[in-house]
Design a protein around this motif. Sequence first.
Motif, PDB file in Angstrom:
ATOM      1  N   GLY A   1      -8.594 -13.364  -6.834  1.00  0.00           N
ATOM      2  CA  GLY A   1      -7.679 -12.260  -6.305  1.00  0.00           C
ATOM      3  C   GLY A   1      -6.663 -11.797  -7.369  1.00  0.00           C
ATOM      4  O   GLY A   1      -6.720 -12.313  -8.595  1.00  0.00           O
ATOM      5  N   GLU A   2      -5.967 -10.816  -6.948  1.00  0.00           N
ATOM      6  CA  GLU A   2      -4.924 -10.318  -7.713  1.00  0.00           C
ATOM      7  C   GLU A   2      -4.065 -11.516  -8.584  1.00  0.00           C
ATOM      8  O   GLU A   2      -3.393 -12.245  -7.877  1.00  0.00           O
ATOM      9  CB  GLU A   2      -3.902  -9.512  -7.216  1.00  0.00           C
ATOM     10  N   VAL A   3      -4.147 -11.384  -9.947  1.00  0.00           N
ATOM     11  CA  VAL A   3      -3.493 -12.351 -10.898  1.00  0.00           C
ATOM     12  C   VAL A   3      -1.817 -11.821 -10.535  1.00  0.00           C
ATOM     13  O   VAL A   3      -1.617 -10.598 -10.601  1.00  0.00           O
ATOM     14  CB  VAL A   3      -3.680 -12.032 -12.191  1.00  0.00           C
TER      15      VAL A   3
ATOM     16  N   THR B   1      -7.968   1.145  -1.472  1.00  0.00           N
ATOM     17  CA  THR B   1      -6.866   1.288  -0.361  1.00  0.00           C
ATOM     18  C   THR B   1      -5.578   0.269  -0.597  1.00  0.00           C
ATOM     19  O   THR B   1      -4.437   0.649  -0.301  1.00  0.00           O
ATOM     20  CB  THR B   1      -7.225   1.387   1.170  1.00  0.00           C
ATOM     21  N   ASP B   2      -5.860  -0.870  -1.061  1.00  0.00           N
ATOM     22  CA  ASP B   2      -4.765  -2.068  -1.050  1.00  0.00           C
ATOM     23  C   ASP B   2      -4.374  -2.354   0.547  1.00  0.00           C
ATOM     24  O   ASP B   2      -3.036  -2.510   0.588  1.00  0.00           O
ATOM     25  CB  ASP B   2      -3.785  -1.746  -1.882  1.00  0.00           C
ATOM     26  N   ALA B   3      -5.349  -2.126   1.473  1.00  0.00           N
ATOM     27  CA  ALA B   3      -4.728  -2.402   2.780  1.00  0.00           C
ATOM     28  C   ALA B   3      -5.660  -3.724   3.376  1.00  0.00           C
ATOM     29  O   ALA B   3      -6.396  -4.205   2.730  1.00  0.00           O
ATOM     30  CB  ALA B   3      -5.331  -1.178   3.553  1.00  0.00           C
TER      31      ALA B   3
ATOM     32  N   GLY C   1      -5.992  -3.979 -11.467  1.00  0.00           N
ATOM     33  CA  GLY C   1      -5.701  -3.634  -9.996  1.00  0.00           C
ATOM     34  C   GLY C   1      -4.805  -2.590  -9.700  1.00  0.00           C
ATOM     35  O   GLY C   1      -3.727  -2.747 -10.419  1.00  0.00           O
ATOM     36  N   HIS C   2      -4.587  -1.755  -8.801  1.00  0.00           N
ATOM     37  CA  HIS C   2      -3.804  -0.648  -8.469  1.00  0.00           C
ATOM     38  C   HIS C   2      -2.950  -0.331  -9.770  1.00  0.00           C
ATOM     39  O   HIS C   2      -1.598  -0.477  -9.776  1.00  0.00           O
ATOM     40  CB  HIS C   2      -3.007  -0.860  -7.322  1.00  0.00           C
ATOM     41  N   ILE C   3      -3.374   0.186 -10.582  1.00  0.00           N
ATOM     42  CA  ILE C   3      -2.740   0.717 -11.855  1.00  0.00           C
ATOM     43  C   ILE C   3      -1.766   1.713 -11.357  1.00  0.00           C
ATOM     44  O   ILE C   3      -0.669   1.899 -12.144  1.00  0.00           O
ATOM     45  CB  ILE C   3      -3.654   1.303 -13.014  1.00  0.00           C
TER      46      ILE C   3
ATOM     47  N   ILE D   1      -5.884  -7.712 -11.234  1.00  0.00           N
ATOM     48  CA  ILE D   1      -4.270  -8.160 -11.505  1.00  0.00           C
ATOM     49  C   ILE D   1      -3.482  -7.035 -10.811  1.00  0.00           C
ATOM     50  O   ILE D   1      -3.909  -6.069 -10.245  1.00  0.00           O
ATOM     51  CB  ILE D   1      -4.066  -8.253 -13.048  1.00  0.00           C
ATOM     52  N   HIS D   2      -2.331  -7.642 -10.240  1.00  0.00           N
ATOM     53  CA  HIS D   2      -1.343  -6.914  -9.803  1.00  0.00           C
ATOM     54  C   HIS D   2      -0.669  -5.959 -10.523  1.00  0.00           C
ATOM     55  O   HIS D   2      -0.002  -6.738 -11.456  1.00  0.00           O
ATOM     56  CB  HIS D   2      -0.567  -7.606  -8.765  1.00  0.00           C
ATOM     57  N   THR D   3      -0.593  -4.711 -10.774  1.00  0.00           N
ATOM     58  CA  THR D   3       0.088  -4.018 -11.584  1.00  0.00           C
ATOM     59  C   THR D   3       1.133  -3.285 -11.048  1.00  0.00           C
ATOM     60  O   THR D   3       1.106  -2.460  -9.960  1.00  0.00           O
ATOM     61  CB  THR D   3      -1.037  -2.905 -12.246  1.00  0.00           C
TER      62      THR D   3
ATOM     63  N   PRO E   1       6.960  -5.099  -7.437  1.00  0.00           N
ATOM     64  CA  PRO E   1       6.312  -5.885  -6.248  1.00  0.00           C
ATOM     65  C   PRO E   1       6.204  -5.066  -5.013  1.00  0.00           C
ATOM     66  O   PRO E   1       6.988  -4.129  -4.945  1.00  0.00           O
ATOM     67  CB  PRO E   1       7.870  -6.689  -5.781  1.00  0.00           C
ATOM     68  N   SER E   2       5.036  -5.149  -4.336  1.00  0.00           N
ATOM     69  CA  SER E   2       4.813  -4.510  -3.256  1.00  0.00           C
ATOM     70  C   SER E   2       5.387  -4.852  -1.917  1.00  0.00           C
ATOM     71  O   SER E   2       5.564  -4.128  -1.036  1.00  0.00           O
ATOM     72  CB  SER E   2       3.208  -4.437  -2.975  1.00  0.00           C
ATOM     73  N   ILE E   3       5.578  -6.223  -1.793  1.00  0.00           N
ATOM     74  CA  ILE E   3       6.276  -6.851  -0.697  1.00  0.00           C
ATOM     75  C   ILE E   3       7.169  -7.920  -1.194  1.00  0.00           C
ATOM     76  O   ILE E   3       6.819  -8.429  -2.214  1.00  0.00           O
ATOM     77  CB  ILE E   3       5.396  -7.334   0.341  1.00  0.00           C
TER      78      ILE E   3
HETATM   79 ZN   LIG Z   1      -1.013  -6.124  -5.659  1.00  0.00          ZN
END
Ligand SMILES: [Zn+2]
Length: 398
Positions: A173-175, A285-287, A229-231, A202-204, A207-209
């Motif tokens: 999963g996203e680092v 989508t990152d949903a 991930g989501h650049i 990776i989470h790029t 913060p999303s939440i």
């Molecule tokens: Zn993320």
Amino acid sequence: MAHDAPQATGPSKLVIRNIGLLLSGAMEKPILDADTIVAENGKITAIGRFKDVNTDDATTVVNANGTTVAPGLIDSHVHPVAGDWTPRQNQTGWIDSYLHGGVTTMISAGEVHMPGRPRDVVGVKAMAIFAQRSFWTLRPGGVKIHAGAPVIENEMVEDDFKELAAAGVKLLGEVGLGGVKDGPTARKMVGWARKYGIQSTIHTGGPSIPGSGLIDKDVVLEADTDVIGHINGGHTALPDDQIRCICEGCKRGLELVHNGNERSALFTLRTAREMGDLSRVILGTDAPAGSGVQPLGILRMVSLLSSLGDLPAEIAFCLATGNTARMRALDCGIIEIGRSADFVIMDMAQHSPGKNILHSVQLGDLPGIGMTIIDGIVRTQRSRNAPPATRVPEIVGH
Ligand SMILES: [Zn+2]
């Protein structure tokens, strides 16, 4: 909810004929000169002109009625939790709704929304193995969900990755969504994962939440995950100069998501194109996310990038199909003999001002979906979520 997706029983032979436009999913030749596809037992066995291919003894015949056939869309970034329920916005049936948006395959970037998600190593491993098993067994609507994507924690050792791989886990999963947020630790663990055949992301960005954190270009480049991930950010993107640094500083996958910064997605697309690296760009989508679930999210990304990014629509579809399939080593995503018979059949939406489906997407409209097929089995007919297609395919024989 279609939890009991039909499975093939006995030999099956699907013929799709009268195809008006065949999109391959492969950037080097995005349009194929063919009007018929044959698939036997879930795999593509022939692509060509109707008169030239063997269509005898078909168990299902679809008349495409001049519409467009493309590989089923792949969502490179989802966060499934349990079956077709997401606690993120407390919705059920979201995966089945995505199928009505043409998505036939999903890749988990971590089952991070699980209520009470364990953070200890045994718990992390147990949840990943459980998710891998459960989503491979239960396919809502027939959608293929590659899940079981553990998020790394500081206490993990090399043997944990060996054990996960032996148990069938193929993804991280996203680092950054777990305890590991620094470059050196991430790089060490991503290396262990890669050694045992586990692909990483990776989470790029910001913060999303609440609970996630900032991951900047230095951490991204040092971690060296297979996919960036989501650049374009989990809504909060890195500054353009950092995005350019990442594009230029590695050869990894550049993932653009619907639940990200759209301007940054267009910036990344332009940068990748200037570098001659469009084959690295993949879509997700990152949903489910803070902004909900988007059953048409992948189609909307195709339309966004094509219309505002000035990308031929047939190429934009490759970012959602063949590019992802190659990056993720999947056997779907390209119309090619031997690959999975996963298709979406579309036409220009009713009343679109476009001259044809590709032109309508380049104008920013979404196409209408008339049918989805997974493993050679018709899963849905006219979409309940997409705009109505001008023409729709029909099943004309069994
Ligand atoms: Zn993320």
